[in-house]
Write an enzyme that holds these catalytic residues in place. Structure first.
Site, short mmCIF file in Angstrom:
data_model
loop_
_atom_site.label_atom_id
_atom_site.label_comp_id
_atom_site.label_asym_id
_atom_site.label_seq_id
_atom_site.Cartn_x
_atom_site.Cartn_y
_atom_site.Cartn_z
N ALA A 193 -8.06 3.47 2.79
CA ALA A 193 -7.18 4.02 1.76
C ALA A 193 -6.99 5.51 1.97
O ALA A 193 -7.90 6.20 2.44
CB ALA A 193 -7.79 3.77 0.39
N GLY A 194 -5.80 5.98 1.62
CA GLY A 194 -5.54 7.42 1.61
C GLY A 194 -4.70 7.69 0.38
O GLY A 194 -3.54 7.29 0.33
N HIS A 195 -5.30 8.28 -0.62
CA HIS A 195 -4.61 8.51 -1.89
C HIS A 195 -4.33 10.00 -2.07
O HIS A 195 -5.26 10.81 -2.11
CB HIS A 195 -5.45 7.96 -3.06
CG HIS A 195 -5.61 6.47 -3.01
ND1 HIS A 195 -6.27 5.74 -3.97
CD2 HIS A 195 -5.16 5.55 -2.11
CE1 HIS A 195 -6.22 4.46 -3.67
NE2 HIS A 195 -5.56 4.32 -2.54
N ARG A 198 0.38 7.55 10.96
CA ARG A 198 1.40 6.70 11.60
C ARG A 198 2.68 6.68 10.76
O ARG A 198 2.62 6.69 9.53
CB ARG A 198 0.89 5.24 11.69
CG ARG A 198 -0.22 5.05 12.70
CD ARG A 198 -0.69 3.61 12.72
NE ARG A 198 -1.40 3.24 11.50
CZ ARG A 198 -1.85 2.02 11.23
NH1 ARG A 198 -1.65 1.05 12.09
NH2 ARG A 198 -2.49 1.78 10.11
N ARG A 231 5.55 5.26 8.60
CA ARG A 231 5.63 4.04 7.80
C ARG A 231 7.00 3.40 7.99
O ARG A 231 8.01 4.09 8.07
CB ARG A 231 5.43 4.36 6.32
CG ARG A 231 4.05 4.89 6.01
CD ARG A 231 3.93 5.33 4.55
NE ARG A 231 2.62 5.89 4.25
CZ ARG A 231 2.40 6.81 3.29
NH1 ARG A 231 3.39 7.25 2.55
NH2 ARG A 231 1.19 7.25 3.08
N THR A 260 -3.89 7.64 8.76
CA THR A 260 -3.75 7.61 10.22
C THR A 260 -2.58 8.44 10.74
O THR A 260 -2.45 8.61 11.96
CB THR A 260 -3.56 6.15 10.71
OG1 THR A 260 -2.42 5.62 10.02
CG2 THR A 260 -4.77 5.30 10.40
N GLY A 273 8.70 12.95 -8.16
CA GLY A 273 8.16 13.93 -7.22
C GLY A 273 6.66 13.72 -7.13
O GLY A 273 6.07 13.01 -7.95
N GLN A 313 -5.02 -0.13 -1.27
CA GLN A 313 -4.11 -1.03 -0.55
C GLN A 313 -3.07 -1.61 -1.52
O GLN A 313 -2.74 -0.96 -2.50
CB GLN A 313 -4.88 -2.14 0.19
CG GLN A 313 -5.65 -1.65 1.40
CD GLN A 313 -6.96 -0.97 1.07
OE1 GLN A 313 -7.78 -1.53 0.35
NE2 GLN A 313 -7.17 0.20 1.58
N GLY A 326 0.82 -1.21 0.00
CA GLY A 326 0.00 0.00 0.00
C GLY A 326 0.85 1.26 0.00
O GLY A 326 2.08 1.21 0.15
N ASP A 327 0.20 2.41 -0.23
CA ASP A 327 0.86 3.73 -0.24
C ASP A 327 1.97 3.84 -1.28
O ASP A 327 2.94 4.59 -1.09
CB ASP A 327 1.43 4.06 1.16
CG ASP A 327 0.35 4.12 2.22
OD1 ASP A 327 -0.78 4.50 1.87
OD2 ASP A 327 0.64 3.77 3.38
N LYS A 360 -0.47 5.23 -5.68
CA LYS A 360 -1.56 4.90 -6.62
C LYS A 360 -2.38 6.14 -6.97
O LYS A 360 -2.80 6.32 -8.11
CB LYS A 360 -2.48 3.83 -6.01
CG LYS A 360 -1.78 2.50 -5.76
CD LYS A 360 -2.67 1.51 -5.08
CE LYS A 360 -3.08 1.92 -3.67
NZ LYS A 360 -1.96 1.97 -2.70
#
Ligand code: GDP
Ligand code: IMO
Ligand code: MG
Length: 428
Positions: A39-41, A303, A305, A301, A415, A224, A12-13, A16
């Protein structure tokens, strides 16, 4: 027919959102088909940063059809907030459509997600606490509530009454939690959401298939990543959906013969949020350096990585599971300034070299990554606009990565911005 499924090839991350936004320039329709607001895109357009959780990353163009398929689990409060935020930023959501078959996340899903994690203690998964697992579990247990039920007051009342009764028993009896869900309050809240969302609900499968049949360009945006897949990931440290290419079919309602290309998005290194094995994880200063340089903190979140070297065993695994046509390699710029770069080509297990990603986490815990080393480059590459302008060592790194992953690289990210994208092969 021109369809591309874009998936995460790691944990994930991978970027995408950025690659979807880039490819969406040429697409007519962008479709989310699994996951939810775990998800956080992130999409960066000029000096504006958008963080999307449920709405497809094609929304920023205004005119593209953006669909949320049946395979997504929807928290309506989050969806409406996301719509309102886009609206405030001048982005229209008029072209958004939501499948009536998509399942809905309720407050008890979030409570149980949290209670289960607390109950597990040290063996917790490290979920996003968004209620994703419990919502998919209800779907599989055939007690879920779908968008179509949300719009039908009678269905909603009946299904919600049953769900609240059972979940309160679980919270009290199993998890020994003092929290209780108030049926009346949830009913009122969700009836309000239904009123606002009703006009966006439409048969996504019909819309997608019509678009494909008319020769439109359709982009499927995975959430994900492959190693978080319920079947193919590092179980149980996975999410509760299937973030692999095949899910574009089940999660949006189309057949496998309609898919032309599959693009795997992978960072030039690798990251993971939450618990679970990670063979190439860097526990030293270099791991921290990559985290700082790559701003590796969760979009959903916040957090930190976990960071490590690119793992070609994982890349080949993702290529096999997803049938990858191409890789989009992101964040090459983050590796600038390092003297030596490493790519994992296998795992050592005593005297044996393992080259296929294993099922057993217990075995994986004893594996030592086997690396190939490559010379780095010192130049800042974030302003480069063509692959040929990259320093020779950066080009070589991509070539080695491509060979070791056994998938051609079509896109390289230098970038977060839309323009910081090098195209080696046109995909649409
Ligand atoms: P997603 O969940 O796969 O969409 O990825 P996230 O948005 O959670 O995390 C990727 C992060 O990397 C975001 O902050 C992006 O803006 C950023 N990003 C994407 N591609 C690149 C790249 O090529 N270089 C750099 N420096 N950042 C990138
Ligand atoms: P995007 O789409 C990275 C991880 C969580 C946790 C595990 C299970 O932004 O790449 P869940 O809440 O899904 O039950 O958590 O999966 N996870 C992600 N990690 N990117 C994501 O999404 C993730 N969605 C879930 O951290 O380890
Ligand atoms: Mg993300």
């Amino acid at each position: 027919m021109s369809t591309i499924v874009l998936i995460g090839a790691q944990w994930g991350d991978e970027g995408k959102g950025k690659v979807t936004d880039f490819l969406a320039q040429q697409a007519d329709m962008v479709v989310r088909y699994q996951g939810g607001n775990n998800a956080g895109h992130t999409v960066v357009v000029d000096d504006r940063v958008f963080k999307l959780h449920l709405i497809p990353s094609g929304i920023l163009y205004g005119q593209k059809q953006c669909l949320i398929g049946n395979g997504v689990v929807i928290d309506p409060a989050v969806l409406l907030e996301e719509m309102d935020n886009l609206d405030k930023q001048g982005v229209s959501t008029n072209h958004l459509r939501i499948s009536p078959r998509a399942h809905v996340i309720f407050p008890y899903h979030k409570s149980i997600d949290q209670a289960e994690e607390e109950y597990k203690g040290n063996s917790k998964i490290g979920t996003t606490n968004r209620g994703i697992g419990p919502a998919y579990a209800d779907k599989a247990s055939r007690v879920g509530i779908r968008m179509v039920d949300l719009l039908d007051q009678e269905e909603l009342e009946e299904k919600l009454r049953y769900a609240v009764e059972i979940k309160n028993k679980m919270l009290a009896g199993v998890y020994e939690s003092t929290e209780r869900i108030d049926y009346g309050q949830v009913l009122e809240e969700y009836t309000g959401y239904a009123k606002r969302l009703e006009k966006y609900v439409a048969d996504v499968s019909v819309l997608v298939n019509e678009a494909i049949d008319q020769g439109q360009k359709v982009l499927f945006e995975g959430a994900q990543g492959t190693l978080l897949d319920l079947d193919h990931g590092t179980y149980p440290y996975v999410t509760s959906s299937h973030p692999i290419a095949a899910t574009a079919c089940t999660g949006a309602g189309l057949g496998p013969t309609k898919i032309n290309k599959v693009v795997g998005v992978a960072k030039a290194y690798i990251t993971r949020v939450g618990e679970g094995p990670f063979p190439t994880e860097l526990h030293d200063d270099l791991g921290s350096l990559i985290r700082e340089r790559g701003h590796e903190f969760g979009t959903t979140t916040g957090r930190p990585r976990r960071c490590g070297w690119y793992d070609a065993v994982i890349a080949r695994y993702a290529a096999r599971i997803n049938g990858l046509s191409y890789l989009a390699v992101t964040k090459l710029d983050v590796l600038s300034g390092l003297d030596t770069l490493k790519i994992c080509v296998g795992y050592r297990d005593n005297d044996e070299i393992i080259t296929e990603f294993p099922a057993s986490l217990k075995k994986m815990a004893n594996y030592e990554p086997v690396y190939k080393e490559f010379p780095g480059w010192q130049e800042d590459i974030s302003g480069v606009t063509d692959f040929s302008q990259l320093p020779p060592n950066a080009r070589d790194y991509i070539k080695h990565l491509e060979e070791l992953s056994r998938v051609p690289v079509a896109i390289v990210g230098v970038g977060p911005g839309r323009k910081q994208t090098l195209v080696l092969k046109e995909l649409f």
